[in-house]
Design a protein around this motif. Sequence first.
Motif, PDB file in Angstrom:
ATOM      1  N   THR A 312       1.410   7.198   4.704  1.00 56.08           N
ATOM      2  CA  THR A 312       0.047   7.270   4.179  1.00 56.08           C
ATOM      3  C   THR A 312      -0.729   5.980   4.412  1.00 56.08           C
ATOM      4  O   THR A 312      -1.962   5.996   4.422  1.00 56.08           O
ATOM      5  CB  THR A 312       0.060   7.568   2.675  1.00 56.08           C
ATOM      6  OG1 THR A 312       0.865   6.580   2.003  1.00 56.08           O
ATOM      7  CG2 THR A 312       0.640   8.954   2.405  1.00 56.08           C
ATOM      8  N   SER A 313      -0.031   4.871   4.595  1.00 58.99           N
ATOM      9  CA  SER A 313      -0.722   3.607   4.845  1.00 58.99           C
ATOM     10  C   SER A 313      -1.082   3.514   6.323  1.00 58.99           C
ATOM     11  O   SER A 313      -0.351   3.992   7.190  1.00 58.99           O
ATOM     12  CB  SER A 313       0.168   2.420   4.447  1.00 58.99           C
ATOM     13  OG  SER A 313       1.373   2.437   5.197  1.00 58.99           O
ATOM     14  N   PRO A 314      -2.214   2.872   6.655  1.00 61.65           N
ATOM     15  CA  PRO A 314      -2.632   2.770   8.059  1.00 61.65           C
ATOM     16  C   PRO A 314      -1.873   1.669   8.782  1.00 61.65           C
ATOM     17  O   PRO A 314      -1.154   0.870   8.176  1.00 61.65           O
ATOM     18  CB  PRO A 314      -4.115   2.445   7.945  1.00 61.65           C
ATOM     19  CG  PRO A 314      -4.219   1.687   6.669  1.00 61.65           C
ATOM     20  CD  PRO A 314      -3.200   2.297   5.736  1.00 61.65           C
ATOM     21  N   ILE A 315      -2.035   1.636  10.105  1.00 60.17           N
ATOM     22  CA  ILE A 315      -1.489   0.552  10.908  1.00 60.17           C
ATOM     23  C   ILE A 315      -2.650  -0.197  11.560  1.00 60.17           C
ATOM     24  O   ILE A 315      -3.720   0.364  11.781  1.00 60.17           O
ATOM     25  CB  ILE A 315      -0.525   1.064  11.997  1.00 60.17           C
ATOM     26  CG1 ILE A 315      -1.238   2.039  12.939  1.00 60.17           C
ATOM     27  CG2 ILE A 315       0.697   1.711  11.371  1.00 60.17           C
ATOM     28  CD1 ILE A 315      -0.406   2.444  14.141  1.00 60.17           C
ATOM     29  N   THR A 316      -2.434  -1.482  11.840  1.00 60.40           N
ATOM     30  CA  THR A 316      -3.461  -2.314  12.455  1.00 60.40           C
ATOM     31  C   THR A 316      -3.007  -2.759  13.835  1.00 60.40           C
ATOM     32  O   THR A 316      -1.880  -3.242  14.001  1.00 60.40           O
ATOM     33  CB  THR A 316      -3.749  -3.555  11.588  1.00 60.40           C
ATOM     34  OG1 THR A 316      -4.170  -3.132  10.291  1.00 60.40           O
ATOM     35  CG2 THR A 316      -4.835  -4.408  12.217  1.00 60.40           C
ATOM     36  N   ARG A 317      -3.871  -2.571  14.813  1.00 64.52           N
ATOM     37  CA  ARG A 317      -3.614  -3.060  16.167  1.00 64.52           C
ATOM     38  C   ARG A 317      -4.659  -4.125  16.476  1.00 64.52           C
ATOM     39  O   ARG A 317      -5.853  -3.841  16.510  1.00 64.52           O
ATOM     40  CB  ARG A 317      -3.702  -1.930  17.187  1.00 64.52           C
ATOM     41  CG  ARG A 317      -2.563  -0.925  17.081  1.00 64.52           C
ATOM     42  CD  ARG A 317      -2.660   0.130  18.175  1.00 64.52           C
ATOM     43  NE  ARG A 317      -1.540   1.056  18.125  1.00 64.52           N
ATOM     44  CZ  ARG A 317      -1.375   2.094  18.953  1.00 64.52           C
ATOM     45  NH1 ARG A 317      -2.295   2.324  19.889  1.00 64.52           N
ATOM     46  NH2 ARG A 317      -0.326   2.880  18.852  1.00 64.52           N
ATOM     47  N   ALA A 318      -4.175  -5.344  16.672  1.00 69.32           N
ATOM     48  CA  ALA A 318      -5.081  -6.465  16.918  1.00 69.32           C
ATOM     49  C   ALA A 318      -4.672  -7.162  18.205  1.00 69.32           C
ATOM     50  O   ALA A 318      -3.499  -7.488  18.407  1.00 69.32           O
ATOM     51  CB  ALA A 318      -5.056  -7.446  15.751  1.00 69.32           C
TER      52      ALA A 318
END
Length: 409
Positions: A312-318
């Motif tokens: 349910t938590s998002p992922i971050t792509r940086a």
Amino acid sequence: MLFVGNDWAEDHHDVEVVDEAGRRLARKRLPEGVAGFAALHGLIADHLPETAEPGEVVIGIETDRGPWVTALIAAGYQVFAINPMQAARYRERYSTSGAKSDRGDAHVLAEIVRLDRAHHRQVAGDSDLSEAIKVLARGHQSLIWTRQRQTNQLRSMLREYYPAALAAFPDLAGRDALAVLAAAPTPTAGQALTVDTIIDLLRQAGRQRNLEAVATKIHAALHAEHLTALPLTAHAFGVSARALITVITTLTTEIAVLQDEVDAYFGRHPDAEIYLSQPGLGVILAARVLAEFGDDPHRYTTGRSRKNYAGTSPITRASGTKTTVLARYARNRRIGDALFQQAFCALTTSPGARACYDTMRARGIGHNDALRRLANRLVSILHGCLRHRTTYDHATAWTTTPQDQQPAA
């Protein structure tokens, strides 16, 4: 300490044992079953000091379930379930040629638990009751999915030769549709049914109310004018449809049986009261959530880790100056499905959940994304309740605005 890589297959296990320096101490192929497990014990005993404890043996294997894994945990070994995709990436560290073998995979697994086990999760020690609930809940859900696939197949078939049936029965898996279509699987047979015959069929299927009104409506739909297939083709379709109807009827019966078993087993679990107190969770959904999360109190150290597992938590792509926040698609599909349904049901049972959802929708967040964020919040609430061994309390759960309600970057 000893580190063991266990590459499993249906009928054998390739095992490699290394020490803390990475030196290979043993390599062997073992058969599946009691004899193979006894041989594994012997292989480990040959290289483990007599004063050592079973907990000083660390095993890496690409699965977290099955009798073999259960036996490893019962023996006291530390067992790490390595995702096959992660193992494939580790393999590229040792060879870029693309070569692969079972013995090589066992070596890779041994090296993973020797060097990088801190980055992997040890197989949880869930209770026997929790595992039993998981088996029943998954079996119940799988049968529902199977019934839906069979129902979709039946719908597609009826569209080709019996459109009147689709007009008469919006729910092809319902008891009314199954009873009438089993007796009249072709347009000709359907038009031969009288209202009294349909009433008898509905009564045999278990309907007790509105018999005449429902039967009259079905009779009118079956006698309406529709395009149909040629006689022999329609008969062939009817034989195939009757077979599908029998399968769907059997599935419906067994789903009800499994539902009773899920209810009985879940009711015996000490955490059942906490799960049932959560907004949007009934017995079946609560059992599914418990089954997928497990009941090992040390499995999730923080609410974040539980949300990450739930997906349910998002992922971050940086990268450089670009940052993107995305939904987490690599997840446990079963727990994701259960939590999404919980969030949807909570909209009508929890004022806090409704307010949270409405706030996000007012900011322009889409329906599915808002439900995902709400589910993320509900997982946090569940984690807090399990941690403090208390049931859900609305005033405590919704005192502050959770961070995951903020719009994604």
